[in-house]
Motif scaffolding. Structure first.
Motif, PDB file in Angstrom:
ATOM      1  N   UNK A  77       0.803  -1.218   0.000  1.00 36.95           N
ATOM      2  CA  UNK A  77       0.000   0.000   0.000  1.00 36.95           C
ATOM      3  C   UNK A  77       0.837   1.271   0.000  1.00 36.95           C
ATOM      4  N   UNK A  78       1.991   1.266   0.673  1.00 40.50           N
ATOM      5  CA  UNK A  78       2.794   2.471   0.792  1.00 40.50           C
ATOM      6  C   UNK A  78       3.728   2.688  -0.389  1.00 40.50           C
ATOM      7  N   UNK A  79       4.439   3.792  -0.340  1.00 39.84           N
ATOM      8  CA  UNK A  79       5.383   4.097  -1.416  1.00 39.84           C
ATOM      9  C   UNK A  79       6.639   3.245  -1.322  1.00 39.84           C
ATOM     10  N   UNK A  80       6.932   2.726  -0.128  1.00 34.63           N
ATOM     11  CA  UNK A  80       8.088   1.872   0.055  1.00 34.63           C
ATOM     12  C   UNK A  80       9.399   2.642   0.054  1.00 34.63           C
ATOM     13  N   UNK A  81      10.524   1.944   0.265  1.00 37.63           N
ATOM     14  CA  UNK A  81      11.838   2.600   0.296  1.00 37.63           C
ATOM     15  C   UNK A  81      12.171   3.353  -0.990  1.00 37.63           C
ATOM     16  N   UNK A  82      11.747   2.813  -2.132  1.00 39.14           N
ATOM     17  CA  UNK A  82      12.037   3.485  -3.395  1.00 39.14           C
ATOM     18  C   UNK A  82      11.288   4.813  -3.469  1.00 39.14           C
ATOM     19  N   UNK A 161      17.513   6.069  13.130  1.00 38.12           N
ATOM     20  CA  UNK A 161      18.108   5.236  14.161  1.00 38.12           C
ATOM     21  C   UNK A 161      18.745   4.016  13.522  1.00 38.12           C
ATOM     22  N   UNK A 162      19.728   3.477  14.206  1.00 43.81           N
ATOM     23  CA  UNK A 162      20.429   2.313  13.689  1.00 43.81           C
ATOM     24  C   UNK A 162      19.498   1.110  13.705  1.00 43.81           C
ATOM     25  N   UNK A 163      19.354   0.461  12.551  1.00 42.34           N
ATOM     26  CA  UNK A 163      18.462  -0.694  12.430  1.00 42.34           C
ATOM     27  C   UNK A 163      19.060  -1.878  13.174  1.00 42.34           C
ATOM     28  N   UNK A 164      18.214  -2.642  13.857  1.00 43.22           N
ATOM     29  CA  UNK A 164      18.673  -3.821  14.599  1.00 43.22           C
ATOM     30  C   UNK A 164      19.440  -4.773  13.678  1.00 43.22           C
ATOM     31  N   UNK A 171      27.026   1.532  10.949  1.00 46.86           N
ATOM     32  CA  UNK A 171      26.197   2.719  10.781  1.00 46.86           C
ATOM     33  C   UNK A 171      27.026   3.964  10.526  1.00 46.86           C
ATOM     34  N   UNK A 172      28.125   4.108  11.265  1.00 40.38           N
ATOM     35  CA  UNK A 172      29.002   5.263  11.085  1.00 40.38           C
ATOM     36  C   UNK A 172      29.624   5.249   9.692  1.00 40.38           C
ATOM     37  N   UNK A 173      30.097   4.088   9.259  1.00 38.69           N
ATOM     38  CA  UNK A 173      30.714   3.978   7.932  1.00 38.69           C
ATOM     39  C   UNK A 173      29.715   4.311   6.830  1.00 38.69           C
ATOM     40  N   UNK A 174      28.490   3.843   6.986  1.00 30.33           N
ATOM     41  CA  UNK A 174      27.446   4.108   5.994  1.00 30.33           C
ATOM     42  C   UNK A 174      27.175   5.611   5.882  1.00 30.33           C
ATOM     43  N   UNK A 175      27.130   6.289   7.024  1.00 31.04           N
ATOM     44  CA  UNK A 175      26.883   7.728   7.008  1.00 31.04           C
ATOM     45  C   UNK A 175      28.066   8.498   6.412  1.00 31.04           C
ATOM     46  N   UNK A 221      18.890   3.298   3.526  1.00 28.91           N
ATOM     47  CA  UNK A 221      17.663   3.241   4.334  1.00 28.91           C
ATOM     48  C   UNK A 221      17.592   1.968   5.171  1.00 28.91           C
ATOM     49  N   UNK A 222      17.974   0.804   4.632  1.00 25.63           N
ATOM     50  CA  UNK A 222      17.895  -0.415   5.444  1.00 25.63           C
ATOM     51  C   UNK A 222      18.882  -0.467   6.607  1.00 25.63           C
ATOM     52  N   UNK A 223      19.862   0.445   6.654  1.00 27.53           N
ATOM     53  CA  UNK A 223      20.880   0.395   7.704  1.00 27.53           C
ATOM     54  C   UNK A 223      20.637   1.445   8.786  1.00 27.53           C
TER      55      UNK A 223
END
Length: 289
Positions: A77-82, A161-164, A171-175, A221-223
């Motif tokens: 139903x939603x727009x999703x990550x894309x 927030x950092x995903x479980x 997370x830091x490297x991704x940013x 987004x997934x991270x």
């Protein structure tokens, strides 16, 4: 510097503009306080960041609500990550286009910090831009919460927030990498040497910047939910004021600022070869006979 270092486009190239390196901005420019254009730029950064957070946070919350089975939604139903990525990139494209001629269209403390490091803006302007961006982000998130308080609180206010399952190091490297991609694009799209060579580039500059934001969001987004903008992360964190959000909030400041610093150094000392220009090491001595 030798004229041969200025890339023109080859034999028979179209008419070109003379190129001169702009002078670096002063560290502290007190004269700016006497100019209306200075305050107009600060207001533009505030309004642009407010609009940015209002639209993107509404999109994130709307997607969470539409895909929540407990709320009568479903996964499709939603727009999703894309779709969320397109909204972030599209809003940056629109807002940079609207404000580039007024404030430079930063809308991001990491971008402002990078521009300060490369001496494109003064320290005074950089500090007030960052303050305006953070206040704009707070107001944008507060406006969303005012209009949709229950959904805002229930779905986390669109806060980063950092995903479980991911470590703080990841997370830091991704940013860091994500912000590097953004700043690399910003520097390349607004490079004065390129603007002198290709007159159409300033018109198109917001497009690659917005597209860079879109691509980074798709990947991260997934991270972390994708920060790469400390004002965006700060505004959402303050308004939702959740312990889990604050626990790793430092990642969304440290990562972007490190990524911005690396991108600024790469642009200044590799792409623009500032150090080489200073020492003239590209000029070889003529052979002796």
């Amino acid at each position: 510097m030798a004229s041969s270092d200025i890339e023109i486009g080859g034999r028979g190239a179209a008419s070109r503009k003379d190129y001169f390196d702009p002078l670096p901005a002063p560290m502290i420019d007190m004269e700016e306080f006497a100019k209306w254009s200075f305050y107009r730029a600060i207001i533009a950064e505030f309004v642009a960041t407010l609009l940015f957070l209002y639209v993107v946070v509404l999109t994130v919350i709307g997607n969470s609500s539409q895909t929540d089975p407990l709320n009568g939604g479903n996964v499709c139903a939603g727009v999703g990550p894309v779709g969320i990525s397109w909204v972030f990139g599209g809003m940056i494209f629109v807002l940079v286009y609207c404000t580039a001629g007024i404030s430079g269209g930063h809308i991001n403390p990491a971008v402002t910090f990078g521009m300060f490091l490369t001496r494109k803006i003064s320290l005074v302007r950089a500090l007030l831009y960052i303050i305006a961006q953070c206040i704009g982000a707070l107001c944008g998130c507060a406006l969303v919460k005012t209009l949709q308080r229950d959904r805002y609180n229930h779905y986390g206010g669109g806060a980063n927030q950092l995903v479980d399952g991911y470590s703080r190091g990841t997370g830091l490297a991704v940013e860091i990498v994500g912000t590097f991609v953004l700043l690399y694009t910003v520097f390349s799209a607004t490079d004065p040497k390129r603007n002198a060579r290709d007159s159409h580039v300033p018109v198109l500059a917001p497009l690659p910047i917005g597209f860079a934001v879109f691509m980074v969001h798709l990947a991260t987004i997934p991270v972390t939910g994708t920060g790469i903008n400390p004002a965006r992360s700060f505004g959402a964190a303050v308004i939702i004021n959740n312990h889990k959000v604050w626990k790793d909030h430092w990642i969304f400041w440290v990562g972007p600022l490190i990524g911005s610093t690396i991108a600024a150094m790469y642009y200044q000392y590799v792409l623009r070869a500032s150090a080489v220009k200073a020492i003239g090491s590209f000029r070889s001595s003529p052979p002796t006979h």
